[in-house]
Design a protein around this motif. Structure first.
Motif, mmCIF file in Angstrom:
data_model
loop_
_atom_site.group_PDB
_atom_site.id
_atom_site.type_symbol
_atom_site.label_atom_id
_atom_site.label_comp_id
_atom_site.label_asym_id
_atom_site.label_seq_id
_atom_site.Cartn_x
_atom_site.Cartn_y
_atom_site.Cartn_z
ATOM 1 N N HIS A 98 9.179 -12.651 41.958
ATOM 2 C CA HIS A 98 8.006 -13.151 41.181
ATOM 3 C C HIS A 98 7.086 -12.111 42.392
ATOM 4 C CE1 HIS A 98 9.396 -14.333 36.887
ATOM 5 N NE2 HIS A 98 9.312 -15.159 37.428
ATOM 6 N N HIS A 121 7.513 -10.030 34.955
ATOM 7 C CA HIS A 121 7.455 -11.759 35.756
ATOM 8 C C HIS A 121 8.615 -11.494 34.053
ATOM 9 C CE1 HIS A 121 5.874 -15.612 36.654
ATOM 10 N NE2 HIS A 121 6.270 -16.063 34.929
ATOM 11 N N ASP A 162 12.223 -13.402 33.947
ATOM 12 C CA ASP A 162 12.374 -15.276 33.797
ATOM 13 C C ASP A 162 13.035 -15.287 32.697
ATOM 14 O OD1 ASP A 162 10.660 -16.977 35.209
ATOM 15 O OD2 ASP A 162 8.694 -16.589 33.831
ATOM 16 N N ASP A 179 2.704 -17.815 35.734
ATOM 17 C CA ASP A 179 2.924 -18.854 35.820
ATOM 18 C C ASP A 179 1.468 -19.393 36.696
ATOM 19 O OD1 ASP A 179 5.624 -19.311 34.658
ATOM 20 O OD2 ASP A 179 6.472 -18.500 37.500
ATOM 21 N N HIS A 186 7.000 -18.299 26.837
ATOM 22 C CA HIS A 186 6.798 -17.958 28.163
ATOM 23 C C HIS A 186 8.574 -19.199 28.505
ATOM 24 C CE1 HIS A 186 5.302 -18.680 32.516
ATOM 25 N NE2 HIS A 186 6.763 -17.592 32.505
ATOM 26 N N GLN A 197 13.193 -19.340 29.294
ATOM 27 C CA GLN A 197 13.714 -19.779 29.931
ATOM 28 C C GLN A 197 14.822 -20.757 29.469
ATOM 29 O OE1 GLN A 197 11.124 -19.799 33.414
ATOM 30 N NE2 GLN A 197 9.584 -20.002 32.284
#
Ligand SMILES: [Zn+2]
Length: 148
Positions: free
Chosen positions: A6, A31, A35, A90, A115, A120
């Motif tokens: 990242h 990002h 992910d 994050d 997110h 993920q």
């Protein structure tokens, strides 16, 4: 993903995008793109355990060393800010460690769910080889893009 891919993608964006606004937007967007690539970045089922703490110390150390090696001195301050934007999604999790109700707030709730739960793979089905391979390839690509 780990901090290194990242942050270093954010660094590459900083090196090639001299305007802060578009660079920060691209870094934050990167990002979520990264992910969404299947990966593994967690030992066990939670982020807070000894294995993950040791892994993150190693991750951040490697990130700092690569950053220092590949980023020209005159761009380091700017690249640090854009790299920071790339890990911002994050970093938003850190306040929730002390105040779990954060994830109940509107917008934060939806963003966190998208997110973590949607983007993920959290079922741990990926082994470490396949989980780390895309991250290592991203790091190597950034080194190649900036340094060579
Ligand atoms: Zn993330």
């Amino acid at each position: 993903m780990l901090v290194a891919p990242h942050f270093l993608i954010g660094t590459a964006i900083a090196v090639y995008a001299p305007e802060a606004g578009p660079a920060a937007l691209a870094a934050i967007t990167s990002h979520f793109v990264l992910d969404s690539i299947p990966h593994r970045d967690t030992i066990g089922t939670t982020h807070i355990n000894l294995g993950n703490i040791v892994m993150e110390i190693f991750d951040i150390t490697i990130t700092a060393l690569i950053f220092w090696w590949i980023v020209p001195a005159h761009l380091r301050g700017y690249a640090l800010l854009v790299g920071g934007a790339a890990i911002l999604p994050d970093l938003l999790a850190i306040p929730s460690w002390f105040w779990p109700q954060l994830y109940r707030l509107p917008v934060i709730n939806q963003l966190h769910s998208w997110h973590v739960d949607y983007l993920q793979d959290r079922n741990g089905s990926l082994n470490w080889f396949w989980g780390l391979l895309p991250q290592v390839l991203i790091i190597l690509a950034v080194i190649w893009l900036i340094k060579f």
